[in-house]
Motif scaffolding. Structure first.
Motif, PDB file in Angstrom:
ATOM      1  N   ARG A 133     -21.346 -52.992 -20.748  1.00 11.01           N
ATOM      2  CA  ARG A 133     -20.683 -53.683 -21.855  1.00 11.01           C
ATOM      3  C   ARG A 133     -21.651 -54.573 -22.647  1.00 11.01           C
ATOM      4  NH1 ARG A 133     -15.094 -54.128 -20.314  1.00 11.01           N
ATOM      5  NH2 ARG A 133     -14.726 -55.360 -22.193  1.00 11.01           N
ATOM      6  N   SER A 134     -22.950 -54.462 -22.355  1.00 15.57           N
ATOM      7  CA  SER A 134     -23.959 -55.290 -23.018  1.00 15.57           C
ATOM      8  C   SER A 134     -24.495 -54.612 -24.273  1.00 15.57           C
ATOM      9  CB  SER A 134     -25.115 -55.570 -22.054  1.00 15.57           C
ATOM     10  OG  SER A 134     -24.658 -56.170 -20.863  1.00 15.57           O
ATOM     11  N   MET A 135     -25.289 -55.379 -25.056  1.00 15.93           N
ATOM     12  CA  MET A 135     -25.882 -54.855 -26.273  1.00 15.93           C
ATOM     13  C   MET A 135     -27.367 -55.199 -26.342  1.00 15.93           C
ATOM     14  SD  MET A 135     -23.047 -55.574 -29.242  1.00 15.93           S
ATOM     15  CE  MET A 135     -24.179 -54.925 -30.463  1.00 15.93           C
ATOM     16  N   LYS A 136     -28.041 -54.576 -27.275  1.00 10.55           N
ATOM     17  CA  LYS A 136     -29.476 -54.792 -27.450  1.00 10.55           C
ATOM     18  C   LYS A 136     -29.748 -56.113 -28.174  1.00 10.55           C
ATOM     19  CE  LYS A 136     -33.755 -53.447 -27.065  1.00 10.55           C
ATOM     20  NZ  LYS A 136     -34.211 -54.846 -27.181  1.00 10.55           N
ATOM     21  N   GLY A 137     -30.640 -56.925 -27.605  1.00  6.12           N
ATOM     22  CA  GLY A 137     -31.160 -58.109 -28.271  1.00  6.12           C
ATOM     23  C   GLY A 137     -32.519 -57.797 -28.859  1.00  6.12           C
ATOM     24  N   GLY A 138     -33.294 -58.824 -29.199  1.00  8.06           N
ATOM     25  CA  GLY A 138     -34.606 -58.552 -29.764  1.00  8.06           C
ATOM     26  C   GLY A 138     -35.348 -59.808 -30.161  1.00  8.06           C
ATOM     27  N   LEU A 139     -36.512 -59.604 -30.747  1.00  8.91           N
ATOM     28  CA  LEU A 139     -37.361 -60.698 -31.215  1.00  8.91           C
ATOM     29  C   LEU A 139     -37.007 -61.037 -32.662  1.00  8.91           C
ATOM     30  CD1 LEU A 139     -39.931 -62.407 -30.347  1.00  8.91           C
ATOM     31  CD2 LEU A 139     -41.222 -60.785 -31.761  1.00  8.91           C
ATOM     32  N   GLY A 158     -37.292 -57.430 -33.728  1.00  7.41           N
ATOM     33  CA  GLY A 158     -36.400 -56.511 -33.040  1.00  7.41           C
ATOM     34  C   GLY A 158     -36.967 -56.071 -31.717  1.00  7.41           C
ATOM     35  N   ASN A 159     -37.162 -54.752 -31.540  1.00 10.65           N
ATOM     36  CA  ASN A 159     -37.610 -54.199 -30.259  1.00 10.65           C
ATOM     37  C   ASN A 159     -39.125 -54.263 -30.114  1.00 10.65           C
ATOM     38  OD1 ASN A 159     -34.936 -53.385 -30.734  1.00 10.65           O
ATOM     39  ND2 ASN A 159     -35.171 -51.495 -29.589  1.00 10.65           N
ATOM     40  N   TYR A 160     -39.673 -55.459 -30.235  1.00  6.72           N
ATOM     41  CA  TYR A 160     -41.110 -55.661 -30.137  1.00  6.72           C
ATOM     42  C   TYR A 160     -41.400 -56.917 -29.320  1.00  6.72           C
ATOM     43  CZ  TYR A 160     -41.561 -52.144 -33.787  1.00  6.72           C
ATOM     44  OH  TYR A 160     -41.491 -50.964 -34.503  1.00  6.72           O
ATOM     45  N   GLY A 161     -42.611 -56.960 -28.772  1.00  3.47           N
ATOM     46  CA  GLY A 161     -43.039 -58.131 -28.036  1.00  3.47           C
ATOM     47  C   GLY A 161     -42.057 -58.499 -26.940  1.00  3.47           C
ATOM     48  N   ALA A 162     -41.787 -59.795 -26.829  1.00  5.78           N
ATOM     49  CA  ALA A 162     -40.876 -60.279 -25.795  1.00  5.78           C
ATOM     50  C   ALA A 162     -39.446 -59.797 -25.999  1.00  5.78           C
ATOM     51  CB  ALA A 162     -40.909 -61.807 -25.748  1.00  5.78           C
ATOM     52  N   GLY A 163     -39.145 -59.256 -27.179  1.00  7.66           N
ATOM     53  CA  GLY A 163     -37.801 -58.742 -27.443  1.00  7.66           C
ATOM     54  C   GLY A 163     -37.609 -57.277 -27.120  1.00  7.66           C
ATOM     55  N   THR A 164     -38.648 -56.606 -26.606  1.00 10.13           N
ATOM     56  CA  THR A 164     -38.594 -55.154 -26.393  1.00 10.13           C
ATOM     57  C   THR A 164     -37.415 -54.736 -25.527  1.00 10.13           C
ATOM     58  OG1 THR A 164     -40.996 -54.998 -26.618  1.00 10.13           O
ATOM     59  CG2 THR A 164     -39.872 -53.153 -25.556  1.00 10.13           C
ATOM     60  N   GLY A 165     -37.250 -55.392 -24.395  1.00  5.00           N
ATOM     61  CA  GLY A 165     -36.159 -55.028 -23.484  1.00  5.00           C
ATOM     62  C   GLY A 165     -35.029 -56.034 -23.452  1.00  5.00           C
ATOM     63  N   ALA A 166     -34.971 -56.915 -24.436  1.00  8.41           N
ATOM     64  CA  ALA A 166     -33.955 -57.974 -24.452  1.00  8.41           C
ATOM     65  C   ALA A 166     -32.560 -57.401 -24.692  1.00  8.41           C
ATOM     66  CB  ALA A 166     -34.291 -58.992 -25.529  1.00  8.41           C
ATOM     67  N   THR A 167     -31.570 -58.007 -24.041  1.00  9.02           N
ATOM     68  CA  THR A 167     -30.174 -57.609 -24.194  1.00  9.02           C
ATOM     69  C   THR A 167     -29.292 -58.850 -24.251  1.00  9.02           C
ATOM     70  OG1 THR A 167     -30.087 -57.315 -21.785  1.00  9.02           O
ATOM     71  CG2 THR A 167     -30.366 -55.324 -23.111  1.00  9.02           C
ATOM     72  N   VAL A 168     -28.056 -58.681 -24.720  1.00  3.01           N
ATOM     73  CA  VAL A 168     -27.134 -59.814 -24.877  1.00  3.01           C
ATOM     74  C   VAL A 168     -25.734 -59.398 -24.428  1.00  3.01           C
ATOM     75  CG1 VAL A 168     -28.465 -60.724 -26.823  1.00  3.01           C
ATOM     76  CG2 VAL A 168     -26.534 -59.214 -27.279  1.00  3.01           C
ATOM     77  N   GLY A 169     -24.885 -60.399 -24.170  1.00  2.00           N
ATOM     78  CA  GLY A 169     -23.489 -60.126 -23.823  1.00  2.00           C
ATOM     79  C   GLY A 169     -23.317 -59.475 -22.472  1.00  2.00           C
ATOM     80  N   LYS A 170     -23.872 -60.106 -21.427  1.00  2.13           N
ATOM     81  CA  LYS A 170     -23.985 -59.423 -20.133  1.00  2.13           C
ATOM     82  C   LYS A 170     -23.019 -59.882 -19.049  1.00  2.13           C
ATOM     83  CE  LYS A 170     -28.322 -60.222 -21.001  1.00  2.13           C
ATOM     84  NZ  LYS A 170     -29.789 -60.348 -21.018  1.00  2.13           N
ATOM     85  N   PHE A 171     -21.992 -60.617 -19.429  1.00  4.23           N
ATOM     86  CA  PHE A 171     -21.098 -61.187 -18.415  1.00  4.23           C
ATOM     87  C   PHE A 171     -20.375 -60.111 -17.613  1.00  4.23           C
ATOM     88  CE2 PHE A 171     -17.081 -63.260 -17.077  1.00  4.23           C
ATOM     89  CZ  PHE A 171     -17.635 -64.259 -16.281  1.00  4.23           C
ATOM     90  N   LEU A 172     -20.059 -58.975 -18.229  1.00  2.00           N
ATOM     91  CA  LEU A 172     -19.354 -57.894 -17.527  1.00  2.00           C
ATOM     92  C   LEU A 172     -20.275 -56.730 -17.162  1.00  2.00           C
ATOM     93  CD1 LEU A 172     -15.919 -57.781 -19.417  1.00  2.00           C
ATOM     94  CD2 LEU A 172     -16.516 -58.968 -17.282  1.00  2.00           C
TER      95      LEU A 172
END
Length: 324
Positions: free
Chosen positions: A158-164, A140-154
């Motif tokens: 309108r985006s959401m949190k991604g993760g490891l 989840g919110n760790y390592g390379a996934g700490t600031g990851a997000t998804v769904g960023k076209f708009l």
């Protein structure tokens, strides 16, 4: 086939380090005895290091670590900390006077999540190596996934949190695992049901819309979406493979991206997959490649399901139950 702890794949260690306040971090996969490696880069905007050494025509026979990092191209500096950690332990290619650790790396863009001025550096890369000694990486919110997000076209609103995400299985003596930081332009879908589980938020902020449909509906309208994307991952296995086979299986593993992320491999993503083999168990490469694809898609799902809301981005757990 049974699900296993990725730590059960001997010869590899995984560690995370992150700055939660700043919204970035890195993940390292250490292979002290060396591993045969391959890579396949599919996205149009990659930030990578030492990937040429993984070409089958390169003379490099083994690598000693792979780094997945946030911080965009700035994050490549964290690989120096991995090299320092390994050199201190006399791990790497023996050149006579000392050891040169070969550490390929790939980075994702997360500079908009928290503090733009913060980027993973050599000290953070070193810290991830130290943490790998526990070989119990969080998701989840760790390592390379700490600031990851998804769904960023708009855009971010309108985006959401991604993760490891991490997922591993065993079939007989064969063990295979995937580590991935999910930070895509597109939406994320369940690998088994095909149901959308994260991505582009509807205007109500609690349900989802389809990025693909919106892109298709506006296909004649150019749109600059170059920032904030890229999914980076690594497959590890005790199967016996050559460099050429590792590269081919890295390519096949991208089918896991395609199964779980739509759209994927856009010009705005730097999608990259590394593949590492310890060479202990005979295996059918084509079967392993297909299995690796599935495992990667499951790891992507784990990254989404383990993420929690942060930096103003909602997580999948915050959504209303729905089918898209």
């Amino acid at each position: 086939m049974k699900k296993i702890n990725i730590a059960n794949i001997k010869g590899f260690r995984i560690g995370n380090a992150q700055n939660e306040k700043a919204g970035s971090g890195c993940t390292v996969i250490i292979c002290e005895d060396g591993a045969v490696g391959g890579v396949d880069v599919r996205g149009g905007g990659p930030a990578t290091r030492e990937t040429d050494l993984l070409s089958p025509v390169s003379s490099c026979e083994k690598i000693y670590g792979v780094l997945l990092s946030g911080g965009s191209a700035f994050g490549l500096n964290s690989a120096a900390g991995v090299m320092r950690y390994l050199e201190e332990r006399n791990i790497g290619f023996d050149v006579g006077e000392g050891y040169v650790p070969i550490v390929p790396a790939a980075c994702l863009y997360d500079l908009s999540a928290g503090d733009f001025s913060f980027r993973p550096d050599a000290d953070m890369g070193y810290e991830a190596c130290v943490n790998s000694e526990l070989n119990s990486p969080q998701q989840g919110n760790y390592g390379a996934g700490t600031g990851a997000t998804v769904g960023k076209f708009l855009g971010a609103a309108r985006s959401m949190k991604g993760g490891l995400g991490i997922y591993a299985v065993q079939i007989g003596r064969l063990k295979v695992g995937a580590v991935v930081a999910v930070n895509c332009l597109g939406d994320v879908y369940d690998a088994d049901t095909g149901r959308q589980i994260a991505g582009l938020l509807a205007e109500d902020g609690t349900t989802l819309e389809s990025t693909r449909n919106i892109m298709w509906d506006n296909i004649q309208q150019p749109k600059n979406v170059f920032t904030e994307n890229t999914t980076i991952g690594c497959i590890i296995t005790n199967g016996r493979l050559t460099k050429a086979q590792c590269c081919k299986l890295a390519s096949m593993s991208h089918n896991g991206y395609s199964a779980a992320i739509k759209p994927v491999h856009t010009s705005a993503d730097g999608d990259t997959i590394f593949y590492l083999s310890k060479g202990e168990v005979e295996v059918n490469p084509d079967a392993l490649g297909d299995l690796s694809s599935y495992i990667m898609s499951k790891a992507i799902n784990e990254g989404i399901r383990n993420a929690v809301s942060a930096y103003g981005f909602a997580a999948a757990a915050d959504l209303k139950e729905q089918r898209v």
